[in-house]
Design a protein around this motif. Sequence first.
Motif, PDB file in Angstrom:
ATOM      1  N   ARG A   1       0.795  -1.541   0.066  1.00 39.61           N
ATOM      2  CA  ARG A   1       0.033   0.038   0.037  1.00 39.61           C
ATOM      3  C   ARG A   1       0.916   1.084  -0.159  1.00 39.61           C
ATOM      4  N   ASN A   2       0.099   2.370  -0.338  1.00 42.39           N
ATOM      5  CA  ASN A   2       1.109   3.798  -0.231  1.00 42.39           C
ATOM      6  C   ASN A   2       1.182   3.855   1.104  1.00 42.39           C
ATOM      7  N   GLY A   3       2.697   4.206   1.331  1.00 44.13           N
ATOM      8  CA  GLY A   3       3.080   4.612   2.665  1.00 44.13           C
ATOM      9  C   GLY A   3       3.886   3.238   3.617  1.00 44.13           C
ATOM     10  N   ALA A   4       3.692   2.019   2.847  1.00 42.49           N
ATOM     11  CA  ALA A   4       4.059   0.958   3.447  1.00 42.49           C
ATOM     12  C   ALA A   4       5.709   0.767   3.618  1.00 42.49           C
ATOM     13  N   GLY A   5       6.324   1.667   2.779  1.00 40.00           N
ATOM     14  CA  GLY A   5       7.810   1.801   3.123  1.00 40.00           C
ATOM     15  C   GLY A   5       8.659   1.242   1.918  1.00 40.00           C
ATOM     16  N   LYS A   6       8.094   1.047   0.652  1.00 38.75           N
ATOM     17  CA  LYS A   6       8.752   0.691  -0.517  1.00 38.75           C
ATOM     18  C   LYS A   6      10.033   1.487  -1.013  1.00 38.75           C
ATOM     19  N   THR A   7       9.615   2.812  -1.149  1.00 37.21           N
ATOM     20  CA  THR A   7      10.536   3.670  -1.479  1.00 37.21           C
ATOM     21  C   THR A   7      11.883   3.686  -0.295  1.00 37.21           C
ATOM     22  N   THR A   8      11.439   3.798   1.162  1.00 37.09           N
ATOM     23  CA  THR A   8      12.506   3.812   1.961  1.00 37.09           C
ATOM     24  C   THR A   8      13.332   2.474   1.973  1.00 37.09           C
ATOM     25  N   THR A   9      12.622   1.317   1.777  1.00 33.40           N
ATOM     26  CA  THR A   9      13.289  -0.028   1.543  1.00 33.40           C
ATOM     27  C   THR A   9      14.282  -0.024   0.493  1.00 33.40           C
ATOM     28  N   MET A  10      13.805   0.620  -0.366  1.00 33.38           N
ATOM     29  CA  MET A  10      14.735   0.483  -1.844  1.00 33.38           C
ATOM     30  C   MET A  10      15.974   1.624  -1.796  1.00 33.38           C
ATOM     31  N   ARG A  11      15.603   2.751  -1.071  1.00 29.54           N
ATOM     32  CA  ARG A  11      16.783   3.703  -1.020  1.00 29.54           C
ATOM     33  C   ARG A  11      18.054   3.011   0.086  1.00 29.54           C
ATOM     34  N   ILE A  12      17.437   2.033   0.733  1.00 27.92           N
ATOM     35  CA  ILE A  12      18.275   1.692   1.784  1.00 27.92           C
ATOM     36  C   ILE A  12      19.079   0.423   0.908  1.00 27.92           C
TER      37      ILE A  12
ATOM     38  N   GLY B   1      22.062   0.340 -10.595  1.00 24.06           N
ATOM     39  CA  GLY B   1      21.254   1.496 -11.292  1.00 24.06           C
ATOM     40  C   GLY B   1      20.141   1.587 -10.507  1.00 24.06           C
ATOM     41  N   TYR B   2      19.991   3.005  -9.916  1.00 23.66           N
ATOM     42  CA  TYR B   2      18.973   3.283  -9.035  1.00 23.66           C
ATOM     43  C   TYR B   2      18.209   4.251  -9.513  1.00 23.66           C
ATOM     44  N   LEU B   3      16.694   4.306  -9.931  1.00 24.09           N
ATOM     45  CA  LEU B   3      15.848   5.525 -10.285  1.00 24.09           C
ATOM     46  C   LEU B   3      15.015   5.671  -9.296  1.00 24.09           C
ATOM     47  N   PRO B   4      15.452   6.796  -8.388  1.00 25.90           N
ATOM     48  CA  PRO B   4      14.553   7.309  -7.133  1.00 25.90           C
ATOM     49  C   PRO B   4      12.684   7.687  -7.936  1.00 25.90           C
TER      50      PRO B   4
ATOM     51  N   ALA C   1      25.176  -7.048 -16.257  1.00 23.63           N
ATOM     52  CA  ALA C   1      25.238  -7.568 -14.801  1.00 23.63           C
ATOM     53  C   ALA C   1      24.784  -6.523 -13.959  1.00 23.63           C
ATOM     54  N   THR C   2      24.362  -5.307 -14.310  1.00 20.93           N
ATOM     55  CA  THR C   2      23.737  -4.327 -13.410  1.00 20.93           C
ATOM     56  C   THR C   2      22.437  -4.682 -12.584  1.00 20.93           C
ATOM     57  N   THR C   3      22.457  -4.484 -11.289  1.00 21.73           N
ATOM     58  CA  THR C   3      21.224  -4.641 -10.679  1.00 21.73           C
ATOM     59  C   THR C   3      20.700  -3.389 -10.905  1.00 21.73           C
ATOM     60  N   LEU C   4      19.360  -3.334 -11.375  1.00 15.00           N
ATOM     61  CA  LEU C   4      18.529  -2.414 -11.465  1.00 15.00           C
ATOM     62  C   LEU C   4      17.469  -2.240 -10.449  1.00 15.00           C
ATOM     63  N   LEU C   5      17.537  -1.009  -9.753  1.00 16.65           N
ATOM     64  CA  LEU C   5      16.547  -0.640  -8.703  1.00 16.65           C
ATOM     65  C   LEU C   5      15.703   0.453  -9.080  1.00 16.65           C
ATOM     66  N   LEU C   6      14.349   0.045  -9.476  1.00 21.71           N
ATOM     67  CA  LEU C   6      13.559   1.185 -10.321  1.00 21.71           C
ATOM     68  C   LEU C   6      12.384   1.475  -9.326  1.00 21.71           C
TER      69      LEU C   6
ATOM     70  N   ILE D   1       9.595  -1.200  -8.219  1.00 17.52           N
ATOM     71  CA  ILE D   1       8.329  -0.946  -7.247  1.00 17.52           C
ATOM     72  C   ILE D   1       7.224  -0.146  -8.435  1.00 17.52           C
ATOM     73  N   SER D   2       6.102  -0.986  -8.292  1.00 24.71           N
ATOM     74  CA  SER D   2       5.298  -0.396  -9.449  1.00 24.71           C
ATOM     75  C   SER D   2       3.707  -0.778  -8.876  1.00 24.71           C
ATOM     76  N   HIS D   3       2.757   0.208  -9.308  1.00 24.48           N
ATOM     77  CA  HIS D   3       1.420  -0.310  -8.999  1.00 24.48           C
ATOM     78  C   HIS D   3       0.655  -0.669 -10.430  1.00 24.48           C
ATOM     79  N   ASP D   4       1.678  -0.863 -11.442  1.00 23.91           N
ATOM     80  CA  ASP D   4       1.135  -1.248 -12.768  1.00 23.91           C
ATOM     81  C   ASP D   4       0.692  -2.801 -12.954  1.00 23.91           C
ATOM     82  N   VAL D   5      -0.341  -3.160 -12.888  1.00 22.72           N
ATOM     83  CA  VAL D   5      -0.609  -4.623 -12.653  1.00 22.72           C
ATOM     84  C   VAL D   5       0.103  -5.346 -14.034  1.00 22.72           C
TER      85      VAL D   5
END
Length: 542
Positions: A37-48, A67-70, A186-191, A220-224
């Motif tokens: 859900r919104n505010g669950a902490g997805k962005t926070t976790t990904m930043r870490i 490769g990190y896309l904020p 071999a890049t790990t993508l964090l999007l 992270i996406s809400h696009d099913v």
Amino acid sequence: MIVTNDLEVRVGARTLLNAPGQHLRVQPGDRIGLVGRNGAGKTTTMRILAGETEPYGGSVTRSGDIGYLPQDSREGNIEQTARDRVLSARGLDEIKRSMAKQHAIMEESEGAKRDKAIDRYSKLEERFAALGGYEADSEAAQICDNLGLEARILDQQLNTLSGGQRRRVELAQILFAATNGSGKSATTLLLDEPTNHLDADSIGWLRTFLSKHEGGLIMISHDVELLDAVCNKVWFLDAVRGEADVYNMGFSKYKDARALDEARRRRERANAEKKASALQKQAAKLGAKATKAAAAKQMLARADRMMNQLDEVRVADKVANISFPEPAPCGKTPMNAKGLTKMYGSLEVFAGVDLAIDRGSRVVVLGYNGAGKTTLLKMLAGVERTDGEGGIVTGHGLKIGYFAQEHDTIDGSQSVWENTINACPDANEQDLRSLLGAFMFSGDKLEQPAGTLSGGEKTRLSLATLVSSRANVLLLDEPTNNLDPISREQVLDALKTYTGAVVLVTHDPGAVKALEPERVIIMPDGDEDLWSDSYMEIVELA
Ligand SMILES: Nc1ncnc2c1ncn2[C@@H]1O[C@H](COP(=O)(O)OP(=O)(O)OP(=O)(O)O)[C@@H](O)[C@H]1O
Ligand SMILES: [Mg+2]
């Protein structure tokens, strides 16, 4: 590869996630959808995970390129051109700059100095070629093109681009780095919500790109549909339990598995409730006897604990019942726009657009990326001026409610409560509190600086301030971006019953369906037509 060790994620006093051992790991071949859900902490976790911030507890081990896309990209050197930004991914922009410098010396000087410059230039050129510099230019341009960035934009400085364009440049930069010339990566993508601001064509292209990516991916996406096409694993983040559930399966299987898990949890909850009330009854009986008072007290405490836990779950499951305001009365045509024009230097985006908004009318603005839809809405909202003779004629009683794509209407340094009060200074305090409650802002959340809200929470706050204002013309620019599926449904339900006028910019077909528009405006020409379902295709393309 990324592995977490006893990870604990907190914001303020709240624990969002406890992940004992090596619970979360990303390996080559993993394409993980991070949902919640919104505010669950997805962005926070990904930043870490990306190493942008340290976790409250535990650690994260990383190897290889990342490769990190904020979710919100506004930092960095904004005087760079878009092209340099993309090329910087492989250090090519530096080499190019040095080459240009040596080239200038070659032109201006003579003798030994000139020879030295020639020598340096050819060495640089060798390195440039070895890094795939010549192909890189066209490769980068190709990626940009696929993401809907026009060639002219590549030579513009980042600070002249719109938020959406900036974000696409950042995404292009990361994907360019991940292609690495050879095709394998071999890049790990964090999007973090990579499809915000993308049109349907770009999303389609991105879907193919990501489903072929071999280096490990968390998205992270809400696009099913996107999750379905790309992911072979799902992490479900539940901040109420403070846990991340790892599902080693694709998205549609995950949905079934989670539905089962939730049914099980509901059963367990019902049992716990029964147990707690039995405990309470027992305690009441025991409490009557003086000798058993201590035992009774203990029992009650246990029952209370159980009930508290259950309450927390109930609050979190709560869905807001949002409704838009009864619009303030207004004349027949509250807003009339004449000859709106947008120029970038000598470049014309649109010119001479006329538009009359009648009371209660429903209009969708269509047009490809960059056709000026957001700019048109800004002009209607009065936050940007037209570049010409025309302007807005305000009708009797006009009250605008403007929802901006980049949440420019929120003051990040002020709290949630202050933002709401400022939007609506003469409202009754109690009414505002219950309104915010409906948008799931209560308790400590009211005091939180709005700048620290999650993407979806910011969207919710913007909508809440709209709702409080009794606007009779809503100007909505991508109102469903960032919202989790449940919150999106609530907003669309509210839109369905709103009786004021709406001008909507969106690439979300569901939002158009909910609006049931009467008219379309097609940008950049500003042509008007009656709505017909054949326009739905353009919505998805827009
Ligand atoms: N400084 C802070 N103080 C209190 N709470 C904070 C602070 N910073 C962030 N938060 C809260 O932490 C929670 C997690 O935020 P995060 O951005 O990680 O959510 P998210 O899962 O990415 O949500 P979304 O889907 O909306 O993007 C949010 O409820 C946010 O309001
Ligand atoms: Mg987020």
